[in-house]
Design an enzyme around this catalytic site. Structure first.
Site, mmCIF file in Angstrom:
data_model
loop_
_atom_site.group_PDB
_atom_site.id
_atom_site.type_symbol
_atom_site.label_atom_id
_atom_site.label_comp_id
_atom_site.label_asym_id
_atom_site.label_seq_id
_atom_site.Cartn_x
_atom_site.Cartn_y
_atom_site.Cartn_z
ATOM 1 N N THR A 12 -0.613 -47.857 -17.041
ATOM 2 C CA THR A 12 -1.485 -47.585 -18.189
ATOM 3 C C THR A 12 -2.617 -48.624 -18.209
ATOM 4 O OG1 THR A 12 -0.292 -48.920 -19.826
ATOM 5 C CG2 THR A 12 0.482 -46.651 -19.507
ATOM 6 N N GLY A 13 -3.784 -48.180 -18.635
ATOM 7 C CA GLY A 13 -4.944 -49.069 -18.567
ATOM 8 C C GLY A 13 -5.326 -49.338 -17.123
ATOM 9 N N GLY A 14 -5.051 -48.366 -16.244
ATOM 10 C CA GLY A 14 -5.276 -48.565 -14.806
ATOM 11 C C GLY A 14 -6.718 -48.382 -14.377
ATOM 12 N N GLY A 17 -9.802 -53.875 -15.052
ATOM 13 C CA GLY A 17 -9.192 -55.211 -15.070
ATOM 14 C C GLY A 17 -7.856 -55.313 -14.342
ATOM 15 N N ILE A 18 -6.872 -55.850 -15.039
ATOM 16 C CA ILE A 18 -5.558 -56.123 -14.450
ATOM 17 C C ILE A 18 -4.868 -54.827 -14.019
ATOM 18 C CG2 ILE A 18 -3.237 -56.977 -15.028
ATOM 19 C CD1 ILE A 18 -4.702 -59.076 -16.888
ATOM 20 N N GLY A 19 -4.980 -53.780 -14.826
ATOM 21 C CA GLY A 19 -4.340 -52.501 -14.482
ATOM 22 C C GLY A 19 -4.938 -51.912 -13.215
ATOM 23 N N TYR A 150 -2.399 -60.158 -32.487
ATOM 24 C CA TYR A 150 -2.212 -59.926 -31.041
ATOM 25 C C TYR A 150 -0.922 -60.599 -30.566
ATOM 26 C CZ TYR A 150 -3.607 -60.124 -26.028
ATOM 27 O OH TYR A 150 -3.683 -60.020 -24.654
HETATM 28 P P1 NAP Z 1 -9.346 -54.535 -19.763
HETATM 29 O O1 NAP Z 1 -10.125 -54.691 -18.517
HETATM 30 O O2 NAP Z 1 -10.043 -54.321 -21.050
HETATM 31 O O3 NAP Z 1 -8.261 -53.406 -19.527
HETATM 32 C C1 NAP Z 1 -7.491 -52.864 -20.582
HETATM 33 C C2 NAP Z 1 -7.180 -51.442 -20.236
HETATM 34 O O4 NAP Z 1 -6.387 -50.858 -21.280
HETATM 35 C C3 NAP Z 1 -8.453 -50.609 -20.132
HETATM 36 O O5 NAP Z 1 -8.279 -49.652 -19.128
HETATM 37 C C4 NAP Z 1 -8.496 -49.947 -21.500
HETATM 38 O O6 NAP Z 1 -9.266 -48.782 -21.574
HETATM 39 C C5 NAP Z 1 -7.025 -49.648 -21.664
HETATM 40 N N1 NAP Z 1 -6.710 -49.284 -23.040
HETATM 41 C C6 NAP Z 1 -6.961 -49.992 -24.159
HETATM 42 N N2 NAP Z 1 -6.560 -49.312 -25.234
HETATM 43 C C7 NAP Z 1 -6.051 -48.137 -24.779
HETATM 44 C C8 NAP Z 1 -5.491 -47.001 -25.394
HETATM 45 N N3 NAP Z 1 -5.377 -46.926 -26.731
HETATM 46 N N4 NAP Z 1 -5.059 -45.975 -24.630
HETATM 47 C C9 NAP Z 1 -5.194 -46.025 -23.278
HETATM 48 N N5 NAP Z 1 -5.725 -47.076 -22.627
HETATM 49 C C10 NAP Z 1 -6.152 -48.115 -23.372
HETATM 50 O O7 NAP Z 1 -8.460 -55.830 -20.012
HETATM 51 P P2 NAP Z 1 -7.387 -56.592 -19.099
HETATM 52 O O8 NAP Z 1 -7.722 -58.016 -19.217
HETATM 53 O O9 NAP Z 1 -7.250 -55.968 -17.772
HETATM 54 O O10 NAP Z 1 -6.082 -56.333 -19.968
HETATM 55 C C11 NAP Z 1 -4.893 -55.759 -19.440
HETATM 56 C C12 NAP Z 1 -3.704 -56.301 -20.222
HETATM 57 O O11 NAP Z 1 -3.615 -57.714 -20.010
HETATM 58 C C13 NAP Z 1 -3.785 -56.089 -21.728
HETATM 59 O O12 NAP Z 1 -2.516 -55.714 -22.206
HETATM 60 C C14 NAP Z 1 -4.173 -57.466 -22.242
HETATM 61 O O13 NAP Z 1 -3.709 -57.677 -23.556
HETATM 62 C C15 NAP Z 1 -3.458 -58.357 -21.247
HETATM 63 N N6 NAP Z 1 -3.994 -59.725 -21.150
HETATM 64 C C16 NAP Z 1 -5.243 -59.954 -20.648
HETATM 65 C C17 NAP Z 1 -5.699 -61.267 -20.569
HETATM 66 C C18 NAP Z 1 -7.058 -61.609 -20.012
HETATM 67 O O14 NAP Z 1 -7.486 -62.768 -20.153
HETATM 68 N N7 NAP Z 1 -7.781 -60.710 -19.402
HETATM 69 C C19 NAP Z 1 -4.890 -62.318 -21.002
HETATM 70 C C20 NAP Z 1 -3.630 -62.033 -21.498
HETATM 71 C C21 NAP Z 1 -3.185 -60.729 -21.566
HETATM 72 P P3 NAP Z 1 -10.854 -48.878 -21.818
HETATM 73 O O15 NAP Z 1 -11.410 -49.243 -20.473
HETATM 74 O O16 NAP Z 1 -11.197 -47.508 -22.271
HETATM 75 O O17 NAP Z 1 -11.079 -49.946 -22.859
#
Ligand code: NAP
Length: 249
Positions: A12-14, A17-19, A150
């Site tokens: 999910t969220g693939g 970013g991380i996904g 959060y």
């Molecule tokens: P990201 O690039 O914003 O990726 C988040 C992904 O989740 C995006 O694909 C986003 O879709 C999707 N998403 C958000 N809400 C959604 C929903 N309601 N239904 C379906 N998809 C949804 O951020 P990331 O940094 O890779 O984050 C991935 C995970 O790592 C998250 O759980 C975040 O809390 C965690 N995390 C990140 C960090 C960091 O510093 N980056 C640190 C700690 C934890 P959209 O593209 O449409 O927004």
């Protein structure tokens, strides 16, 4: 040799970013990967970039019906799945006095309820011996300004994971968590850090991290690959910080 030949993963969220990095790492090891995201164009672009073993489904993880559709898709197309990465998440930074009911509901809806019901709906189509990985955050343990909601939602999924590790042991399904520290992904823009302030923000953040820099998405992708594969076959219920050491201080 490919570690994940004939395996099917859901991330999910693939699309970002991380996904996205996790999907890339899993595909590189031979898996088929179904990415779930909420924006049609972003999911389509990611599937195209990831190649023929990527498959896209559009849906909001806060909407429980999304998980039913994902379960039905993987059952119909692949007969089941072997890896579930519940990674989609959002972060809204606000002091408690400024948090609205809608802020609270949306963060818990996506970051906690979406993970709970995702696992509830996907577990029946996972094959025995599968691996579930949840993306949490170091914010669940380390107090960061403006992160109360959060942190609460991420702490909830860590508690879910410990329960699930025992609930699913008889099917040899392992359940683990990755807890990223600050990682350079599009989430920073979504937090409201403008592009022209990004460099200064990252340099400031880097000084607070023992390894002296922010993490990269592929470093999280590789940690997720480790937990998804047999390389971690005796690990369940664990929480792996991938954070450059920031949770130590
Ligand atoms: P990201 O690039 O914003 O990726 C988040 C992904 O989740 C995006 O694909 C986003 O879709 C999707 N998403 C958000 N809400 C959604 C929903 N309601 N239904 C379906 N998809 C949804 O951020 P990331 O940094 O890779 O984050 C991935 C995970 O790592 C998250 O759980 C975040 O809390 C965690 N995390 C990140 C960090 C960091 O510093 N980056 C640190 C700690 C934890 P959209 O593209 O449409 O927004």
């Amino acid at each position: 040799m490919n570690m994940l030949s004939n395996k099917v993963a859901i991330v999910t969220g693939g699309n970002s970013g991380i996904g996205y990095a996790a999907a890339e790492a899993l595909i590189a090891q031979g898996a088929d990967v179904v990415i779930v995201g909420r924006r049609q164009d972003a999911v389509g672009a990611a599937v195209e970039a990831l190649g023929e073993r990527a498959h896209g489904l559009v849906g909001d993880v806060a909407d429980i019906a999304t998980h039913d559709r994902v379960a039905e898709f993987v059952k119909g197309r692949f007969g089941g799945a072997d890896i579930y990465v519940a990674n989609a998440g959002v972060n809204v930074i606000k002091p408690t006095q400024a948090v609205t009911i809608s802020d609270y509901d949306s963060q818990f809806g996506i970051n906690a309820r979406g993970v709970f019901f995702g696992v509830q709906k996907i577990a029946p189509v996972l094959r025995d011996g599968a691996s579930i990985i949840l993306t949490s955050s170091i914010a669940s343990q380390k107090v960061l300004e403006g992160h109360a909601v959060y942190a609460g939602a991420k702490a909830a999924i860590e508690a879910f994971a410990r329960s699930w590790a025992l609930e699913m042991k008889d099917r040899r399904i392992r359940v683990n968590i990755v807890s990223p520290g600050p990682v350079d992904t599009p989430i920073l823009g979504k937090l409201g850090v403008p592009d022209d302030a990004r460099e200064g923000f990252e340099a400031h953040l880097a000084k607070t991290i023992p390894l002296g820099r922010m993490g990269k998405a592929d470093e999280l992708g590789r940690a997720i690959l480790f937990l998804a594969s047999d390389q971690s076959s005796f690990i369940t219920g664990a929480n792996l910080p991938v954070d450059g050491g920031i949770s130590l201080i």
